[in-house]
Design a protein around this motif. Structure first.
Motif, short mmCIF file in Angstrom:
data_model
loop_
_atom_site.label_atom_id
_atom_site.label_comp_id
_atom_site.label_asym_id
_atom_site.label_seq_id
_atom_site.Cartn_x
_atom_site.Cartn_y
_atom_site.Cartn_z
N HIS A 143 0.84 -1.13 0.00
CA HIS A 143 0.17 -0.02 -0.12
C HIS A 143 1.00 1.28 0.00
O HIS A 143 0.50 2.43 -0.38
CB HIS A 143 -0.82 0.11 1.14
CG HIS A 143 -2.10 -0.93 1.15
ND1 HIS A 143 -3.27 -0.58 0.53
CD2 HIS A 143 -2.26 -2.30 1.61
CE1 HIS A 143 -4.20 -1.50 0.58
NE2 HIS A 143 -3.54 -2.51 1.07
N TRP A 144 2.31 1.06 0.39
CA TRP A 144 3.09 2.37 0.44
C TRP A 144 4.02 2.21 -0.79
O TRP A 144 4.73 3.33 -1.10
CB TRP A 144 3.71 2.35 1.68
CG TRP A 144 2.82 3.15 2.75
CD1 TRP A 144 2.51 4.35 3.05
CD2 TRP A 144 1.83 2.39 3.82
NE1 TRP A 144 1.42 4.63 4.07
CE2 TRP A 144 1.17 3.38 4.39
CE3 TRP A 144 1.50 1.03 3.85
CZ2 TRP A 144 0.18 2.73 5.34
CZ3 TRP A 144 0.50 0.58 4.82
CH2 TRP A 144 -0.21 1.69 5.60
N ALA A 145 4.77 0.92 -0.90
CA ALA A 145 5.90 0.66 -1.67
C ALA A 145 5.96 -0.52 -2.23
O ALA A 145 5.16 -1.41 -1.84
CB ALA A 145 7.27 1.09 -0.90
N LEU A 174 11.68 4.04 6.56
CA LEU A 174 10.28 4.38 6.98
C LEU A 174 9.99 3.32 8.29
O LEU A 174 10.55 2.43 8.59
CB LEU A 174 9.27 3.92 5.89
CG LEU A 174 9.25 4.76 4.36
CD1 LEU A 174 8.52 4.23 3.57
CD2 LEU A 174 9.12 6.23 4.89
N LEU A 176 6.95 1.08 9.92
CA LEU A 176 5.68 0.63 9.70
C LEU A 176 5.07 0.00 11.02
O LEU A 176 5.87 -0.75 11.76
CB LEU A 176 5.82 -0.41 8.72
CG LEU A 176 4.47 -1.41 8.29
CD1 LEU A 176 3.33 -0.90 7.71
CD2 LEU A 176 4.83 -2.78 7.48
N VAL A 209 3.13 8.87 6.72
CA VAL A 209 3.08 9.03 5.25
C VAL A 209 1.92 8.41 4.66
O VAL A 209 1.46 7.09 5.19
CB VAL A 209 4.48 8.11 5.02
CG1 VAL A 209 4.70 7.75 3.54
CG2 VAL A 209 5.69 8.48 5.67
N THR A 211 -0.69 6.33 2.12
CA THR A 211 -0.47 5.51 1.20
C THR A 211 -0.60 5.94 -0.24
O THR A 211 -0.70 7.01 -0.22
CB THR A 211 -1.92 4.45 1.23
OG1 THR A 211 -2.98 5.12 1.01
CG2 THR A 211 -1.85 4.07 2.73
N ARG A 212 -0.46 4.99 -1.26
CA ARG A 212 -0.53 5.42 -2.73
C ARG A 212 -1.90 5.99 -2.98
O ARG A 212 -1.97 6.58 -4.07
CB ARG A 212 -0.31 4.20 -3.44
CG ARG A 212 1.28 3.66 -3.43
CD ARG A 212 1.43 2.36 -4.24
NE ARG A 212 2.88 1.98 -4.42
CZ ARG A 212 3.22 0.84 -4.76
NH1 ARG A 212 2.47 0.05 -5.21
NH2 ARG A 212 4.65 0.64 -5.14
N THR A 216 -4.26 7.74 5.36
CA THR A 216 -3.32 7.78 6.61
C THR A 216 -3.18 6.35 7.18
O THR A 216 -2.12 6.44 7.69
CB THR A 216 -3.93 8.78 7.54
OG1 THR A 216 -5.25 8.37 7.99
CG2 THR A 216 -4.17 10.01 7.07
N SER A 217 -3.91 5.35 6.69
CA SER A 217 -3.90 4.13 7.30
C SER A 217 -4.45 3.29 6.42
O SER A 217 -5.39 3.59 5.56
CB SER A 217 -4.19 3.98 8.68
OG SER A 217 -5.46 4.35 8.89
N ARG A 226 -0.03 1.69 9.73
CA ARG A 226 0.18 2.79 9.25
C ARG A 226 1.90 2.89 9.05
O ARG A 226 2.60 2.13 9.40
CB ARG A 226 -0.13 3.99 10.13
CG ARG A 226 0.49 3.79 11.53
CD ARG A 226 0.62 5.29 12.35
NE ARG A 226 1.37 4.95 13.60
CZ ARG A 226 0.67 4.97 14.62
NH1 ARG A 226 -0.44 5.31 14.78
NH2 ARG A 226 1.43 4.78 15.76
N VAL A 227 2.24 4.21 8.14
CA VAL A 227 3.67 4.37 8.16
C VAL A 227 3.95 5.60 8.44
O VAL A 227 3.12 6.62 8.22
CB VAL A 227 3.95 4.02 6.51
CG1 VAL A 227 5.37 4.54 6.56
CG2 VAL A 227 3.93 2.58 6.15
#
Length: 476
Positions: A143-145, A174, A176, A209, A211-212, A216-217, A226-227
């Protein structure tokens, strides 16, 4: 003098009749029968077992001892929680009512006479609904990378959330986290608002950070993930010098000063935060229900002492509530290579709180030079002095004199409350994390924590006069 079960059951009945009659009218004779039979179980009383002579000889060596011990433990619990001073803390009637309600559930016992509906117990257990994760799922990281581009390492010594350091391209890092179920997803809205305010005033802070998809989560298997941005530095588990305590105090002082006057209402409100009467209830319930637990005999004397000491707590409800971190143990501060404290982490506990409780929680961690589970727990006055000096240097004119004057009371309440929580989980074994490399079970680790925190509480009381002089000097 031999301990008399019948006499103590009569005291239990008298105590409950005095404390609970107007809410839950009960005939004391039924309470004696209920409490006695609940303790002895379906086998009947110890005296009847002796008369019938139906148990093996090995089981009849001392049939009264175990029953006497359990009755005595419960009597002490009820006496401690039935005092007039506890009524001020709004704990007496709910506790006694819950004790009676629990006792009256045995089907072979005639229920007590009453008028109106039976009140429901107000116990709210602390529970940990999941097991600890060693690795984070790729489906979450995606979801982030791209998961293939990032390695992960479990970090931190926190007892609640699961935290992983993600390392990726270009030395990117980051953090997580999988949140404990006690935290609603809305907690991230609070973190975003507060960290934006802190950053705008020049403070270093981790930031969410997105998500794409710009969230926020995310929710994965009914858990919030979350990140956060990575802040370079390191954390520690105990304070090793007055300079470290002074740096911690200065950072928290800046944090409080920047948030003073911040106009924000928190979206995520955790019920029961520093609700000491509730934690006393949970401990009393554990003593009543877990008398067959392997650690009961080791935990019960400690728990009884804590319940007695609760009678001496001061009511702090007249003090103002301020923006607070909510969990200022030393491992929630990040230090840089020069030893300066640079930022606060683990912001899920952000809330409004009375200042003596916020700082009492900090000082019980910062000023105990040993591990949280190492006995004897002690309060180091040199560390306390340095921490207060650091705090005062960054908060001129922030506090009212009645707040600083109550700091010692807040420290005492926090030590007692945390010792009660550890003692309850020594029997319940369902909340706090534990170290399987050092202890055979969760209960043993929590019992060690409860003992160390009880030692710290005792030491704070012994040094109370000196601590009060130091804290009053903070007000100038």
């Amino acid at each position: 003098m031999r301990f008399c079960v019948a006499c103590h059951c009569q005291q239990i009945a008298l105590l409950l009749r005095i404390r609970c009659y107007h809410q839950y009218p009960i005939d004391p004779s039924h309470l004696i029968e209920v409490e006695f039979n609940r303790i002895c179980g379906d086998r009947g009383t110890a005296g009847k077992r002796q008369q019938q002579n139906t148990e093996p000889e090995g089981d009849r060596k001392d049939p009264q001892t175990r029953t006497n011990s359990i009755v005595q433990h419960r009597l002490i619990v009820l006496q401690a929680l039935g005092s007039n001073r506890h009524h001020r803390l709004s704990v007496t009637l709910p506790l006694c009512t819950a004790a009676v309600s629990f006792a009256c559930t045995k089907p072979q016992i005639r229920t007590a006479h009453r008028t109106g509906p039976r009140p429901k117990p107000r116990f709210r257990r602390e529970t940990r609904h999941s097991v600890t994760l060693d690795t984070a799922p790729d489906i979450v990281i995606a979801h982030w990378a791209e998961p293939a581009d990032w390695s992960q390492q479990r970090i931190g010594t926190g007892l609640i959330n699961d935290t992983f350091l993600l390392s990726g391209p270009g030395d990117g890092k980051l953090v997580l986290q999988r949140l404990h179920t006690i935290f609603a997803p809305e907690v991230n809205e609070d973190i975003d608002a507060v960290t934006r305010h802190l950053a705008a005033h020049g403070m270093v802070t981790p930031r969410l950070v997105l998500t794409r998809d710009g969230a926020t989560s995310i929710i994965h298997e009914n858990r919030t993930w979350r990140v956060l941005s990575f802040v370079p530095g390191y954390s520690i588990d105990f304070v090793d010098s007055p300079a470290r305590a002074r740096a911690a105090g200065a950072l928290v002082g800046r944090f409080h000063a920047v948030l003073d006057g911040f106009d924000y209402e928190y979206r995520s409100i955790r019920p029961g935060v520093h609700d000491t009467p509730l934690h006393l209830q949970n401990l009393a319930a554990a003593l009543m229900e877990k008398h067959d637990h392997r650690l009961f005999d080791a935990t019960a004397p400690l728990a009884e002492d804590l319940l007695r000491q609760a009678e001496l707590l001061r009511d702090l409800s007249d003090l103002p509530e301020r923006h607070s971190h909510g969990d200022l143990k030393i491992s929630n501060l990040i230090f840089d290579s020069s030893g300066e404290a640079v930022c606060l982490i683990d912001l899920d506990t952000l809330t409004r709180m009375r200042w003596p409780l916020e700082m009492g929680d900090a000082l019980r961690s910062w000023c105990n030079p040993g591990r949280e589970d190492r006995r004897p727990g002690k309060l180091d006055l040199d560390l306390l002095t340095a921490a207060l000096e650091g705090y005062a240097g960054t908060t001129p004119g922030l506090l009212k004199r009645e707040e600083t004057g109550a700091l010692t009371d807040g420290l005492i309440q926090i030590c007692l409350e945390l010792a009660c929580r550890f003692a309850a989980d020594a029997l319940n074994e369902n909340y706090f994390g534990w170290d399987p490399t050092r202890y055979p079970g969760r209960g043993e680790h929590n019992l060690a924590r409860a003992g160390a925190m009880s030692d710290l509480l005792r030491d704070v009381r012994q040094q109370e006069a000196g601590i009060r002089r130091l804290t009053l000097s903070l007000a100038g």
